[in-house]
Design an enzyme around this catalytic site. Structure first.
Site, PDB file in Angstrom:
ATOM      1  N   SER A  38       0.524   9.233   3.826  1.00  0.00           N
ATOM      2  CA  SER A  38      -0.673   9.956   4.285  1.00  0.00           C
ATOM      3  C   SER A  38      -1.734   8.993   4.797  1.00  0.00           C
ATOM      4  O   SER A  38      -2.388   9.247   5.817  1.00  0.00           O
ATOM      5  CB  SER A  38      -1.249  10.808   3.155  1.00  0.00           C
ATOM      6  OG  SER A  38      -0.373  11.834   2.807  1.00  0.00           O
ATOM      7  N   ARG A  52       9.575   5.803  -1.893  1.00  0.00           N
ATOM      8  CA  ARG A  52       9.859   5.388  -0.522  1.00  0.00           C
ATOM      9  C   ARG A  52      10.441   3.985  -0.476  1.00  0.00           C
ATOM     10  O   ARG A  52      11.318   3.712   0.316  1.00  0.00           O
ATOM     11  CB  ARG A  52       8.579   5.409   0.314  1.00  0.00           C
ATOM     12  CG  ARG A  52       8.002   6.788   0.513  1.00  0.00           C
ATOM     13  CD  ARG A  52       6.705   6.708   1.241  1.00  0.00           C
ATOM     14  NE  ARG A  52       5.766   5.890   0.470  1.00  0.00           N
ATOM     15  CZ  ARG A  52       4.463   6.005   0.494  1.00  0.00           C
ATOM     16  NH1 ARG A  52       3.903   6.872   1.282  1.00  0.00           N
ATOM     17  NH2 ARG A  52       3.693   5.246  -0.253  1.00  0.00           N
ATOM     18  N   HIS A  85       6.424  14.411   1.949  1.00  0.00           N
ATOM     19  CA  HIS A  85       6.079  15.290   0.820  1.00  0.00           C
ATOM     20  C   HIS A  85       6.952  16.543   0.840  1.00  0.00           C
ATOM     21  O   HIS A  85       7.457  16.984  -0.193  1.00  0.00           O
ATOM     22  CB  HIS A  85       4.608  15.744   0.892  1.00  0.00           C
ATOM     23  CG  HIS A  85       3.608  14.669   0.682  1.00  0.00           C
ATOM     24  ND1 HIS A  85       2.562  14.476   1.550  1.00  0.00           N
ATOM     25  CD2 HIS A  85       3.464  13.744  -0.297  1.00  0.00           C
ATOM     26  CE1 HIS A  85       1.815  13.472   1.112  1.00  0.00           C
ATOM     27  NE2 HIS A  85       2.346  13.007  -0.015  1.00  0.00           N
ATOM     28  N   LYS A 103      -9.144   6.699  -3.433  1.00  0.00           N
ATOM     29  CA  LYS A 103      -8.890   7.101  -2.053  1.00  0.00           C
ATOM     30  C   LYS A 103     -10.069   7.921  -1.542  1.00  0.00           C
ATOM     31  O   LYS A 103     -10.681   8.665  -2.288  1.00  0.00           O
ATOM     32  CB  LYS A 103      -7.614   7.964  -1.970  1.00  0.00           C
ATOM     33  CG  LYS A 103      -6.360   7.237  -2.393  1.00  0.00           C
ATOM     34  CD  LYS A 103      -5.165   8.166  -2.295  1.00  0.00           C
ATOM     35  CE  LYS A 103      -3.890   7.477  -2.759  1.00  0.00           C
ATOM     36  NZ  LYS A 103      -2.727   8.371  -2.667  1.00  0.00           N
TER      37      LYS A 103
END
Length: 168
Positions: free
Chosen positions: A131, A93, A19, A43
């Site tokens: 994360s 990513r 991040h 989440k």
């Protein structure tokens, strides 16, 4: 001359070195970068929204440029409009990220074609960091130092110990 405003949205639960890479680079593209810390119903966060806001503010304090950290709980395009943003900054990513982000960018363009989505590739050394995986590693007692700053590592280790005490 108008101010170029970009929005970098995410849950940042916790904020990772990946991040931070996108924030540093995104801040160079705009006059003001608004980091939008949001909830994601799919989440289950380790940290509250207030804890994540404080964490992101602390971690971004030394970055050059005008950076604002705010929470939001709305459609991203409504948030971008409210902030006066002309750009959404997203980090990529892997190919799997691209497919999801490409679909989201298309939907967002349908909602508001005045806001562009800009993709930044994560630094190669940071691409595997997520994360979700950082939290999982920490919950199983693994070292997360490579993935987060020392202060975020301390936050996560403390939270894991609190979770462990509650579970006992």
């Amino acid at each position: 001359m108008s101010v170029r405003i970009g929005v970098y949205p995410g849950t940042f639960d916790p904020i990772t070195r990946g991040h931070m890479d996108i924030i540093r680079r995104g801040a160079k593209l705009v006059d003001r970068l608004v980091i939008g810390v949001t909830t994601n119903p799919s989440k289950s966060p380790m940290f509250t929204i207030d804890e994540r806001l404080a964490m992101v503010e602390r971690e971004t304090a030394g970055i050059e440029g005008e950076i604002h950290v705010v929470s939001f709980d709305s459609l991203l395009m409504d948030f971008a409009e409210r902030e006066g943003a002309g750009m959404i900054v997203r980090g990529l990513r892997a190919v799997a990220d691209f497919e999801y982000e490409y679909q989201m960018a298309g939907m967002n363009q349908q909602l508001n074609d005045r806001v562009e989505t800009v993709f930044l590739m994560a630094d190669v050394s940071l691409q595997p960091i997520a994360s979700r995986l950082v939290k999982e590693i920490a919950l199983y007692g693994g070292a997360i130092r490579k993935f987060v700053s020392p202060s975020v590592e301390a936050d996560v280790v403390l939270r894991v110990s609190e979770i462990g005490r509650k579970g006992s």
